[in-house]
Design a protein around this motif. Sequence first.
Motif, PDB file in Angstrom:
ATOM      1  N   ARG A   1       1.308  -1.312   0.051  1.00  0.00           N
ATOM      2  CA  ARG A   1       0.483  -0.077   0.158  1.00  0.00           C
ATOM      3  C   ARG A   1       0.753   1.608  -0.280  1.00  0.00           C
ATOM      4  O   ARG A   1       0.647   2.289  -1.032  1.00  0.00           O
TER       5      ARG A   1
ATOM      6  N   VAL B   1       2.530   1.824  -3.161  1.00  0.00           N
ATOM      7  CA  VAL B   1       1.867   2.365  -4.594  1.00  0.00           C
ATOM      8  C   VAL B   1       0.890   3.493  -3.931  1.00  0.00           C
ATOM      9  O   VAL B   1       0.865   4.221  -5.047  1.00  0.00           O
ATOM     10  N   LEU B   2       0.247   3.810  -2.867  1.00  0.00           N
ATOM     11  CA  LEU B   2      -0.369   4.733  -2.812  1.00  0.00           C
ATOM     12  C   LEU B   2      -0.028   5.950  -1.461  1.00  0.00           C
ATOM     13  O   LEU B   2      -0.696   7.173  -1.219  1.00  0.00           O
TER      14      LEU B   2
ATOM     15  N   GLY C   1       4.169   7.183  -3.509  1.00  0.00           N
ATOM     16  CA  GLY C   1       3.904   6.149  -4.129  1.00  0.00           C
ATOM     17  C   GLY C   1       4.029   5.813  -5.817  1.00  0.00           C
ATOM     18  O   GLY C   1       3.685   7.260  -5.900  1.00  0.00           O
TER      19      GLY C   1
ATOM     20  N   VAL D   1       1.854   6.297  -7.831  1.00  0.00           N
ATOM     21  CA  VAL D   1       0.337   6.411  -7.601  1.00  0.00           C
ATOM     22  C   VAL D   1      -0.018   8.087  -8.513  1.00  0.00           C
ATOM     23  O   VAL D   1       0.078   8.088  -9.523  1.00  0.00           O
ATOM     24  N   HIS D   2       1.452   8.215  -7.757  1.00  0.00           N
ATOM     25  CA  HIS D   2       1.026   9.727  -8.003  1.00  0.00           C
ATOM     26  C   HIS D   2       2.036  10.527  -9.438  1.00  0.00           C
ATOM     27  O   HIS D   2       2.698  11.596  -9.989  1.00  0.00           O
TER      28      HIS D   2
ATOM     29  N   LEU E   1      -5.547  -2.207  -4.036  1.00  0.00           N
ATOM     30  CA  LEU E   1      -4.962  -1.008  -4.856  1.00  0.00           C
ATOM     31  C   LEU E   1      -5.349  -1.034  -6.235  1.00  0.00           C
ATOM     32  O   LEU E   1      -4.723  -0.013  -6.833  1.00  0.00           O
TER      33      LEU E   1
ATOM     34  N   ALA F   1      -7.950   2.205  -6.917  1.00  0.00           N
ATOM     35  CA  ALA F   1      -6.918   3.523  -7.118  1.00  0.00           C
ATOM     36  C   ALA F   1      -6.492   3.469  -7.792  1.00  0.00           C
ATOM     37  O   ALA F   1      -6.455   5.019  -8.855  1.00  0.00           O
ATOM     38  N   LEU F   2      -6.132   2.328  -8.686  1.00  0.00           N
ATOM     39  CA  LEU F   2      -5.294   3.090 -10.219  1.00  0.00           C
ATOM     40  C   LEU F   2      -6.228   2.733 -10.977  1.00  0.00           C
ATOM     41  O   LEU F   2      -6.152   3.474 -12.704  1.00  0.00           O
TER      42      LEU F   2
ATOM     43  N   LYS G   1      -7.540   6.089 -12.578  1.00  0.00           N
ATOM     44  CA  LYS G   1      -6.172   6.578 -13.243  1.00  0.00           C
ATOM     45  C   LYS G   1      -6.261   6.223 -14.933  1.00  0.00           C
ATOM     46  O   LYS G   1      -4.501   7.342 -15.416  1.00  0.00           O
TER      47      LYS G   1
END
Length: 164
Positions: free
Chosen positions: A70, A73-74, A78, A80-81, A103, A106-107, A110
């Motif tokens: 987590r 990734v987040l 992470g 994701v940014h 996870l 959340a991706l 995007k």
Amino acid sequence: MGIVGLDTLGSALTRRLDEHGIGHTVTDLNNRLLQAHLAGGGSAPAGSPYDLAQVCDLILLAETSDATAREAVLGPIGVVHALRPGAIIVDLSDTSPQSSPALARALYAKGIAWIEATPIGSPADARAGTLTLLTAGPADALERVAPVLSAFSAKILRLGELGT
């Protein structure tokens, strides 16, 4: 291509990719593991998962717990940014069954594809290229990454979409 997580599986993956001439960038939330890995040569380093995601559109996630997966990734640093739409994460992490779908959600928002890839075998099998991967996720994304996964896997079985 990048690898986040350099414990036993992640380290074995990087060595196998090195042997196959597949260039990659590596990082780990634990700087001690990153430095120990880099002392062996072969891989390009990134200072954080965020830094790695700035230069990679394919990431192999090989974390050893729900919390570190987590965070990688987040979390504040992470992937994701920094990942761009169209990127793919292949989750090879040793985490609970609930971790990967959470996870992935959340991706997906995007435009980032998530493939859950449960490795059957040991890090030694990854190093020998004989792992079996049980995968779930978008078929087109799996097709795009199959050549890389084949470097360390003898069999790649797609079981369907994530969560099935």
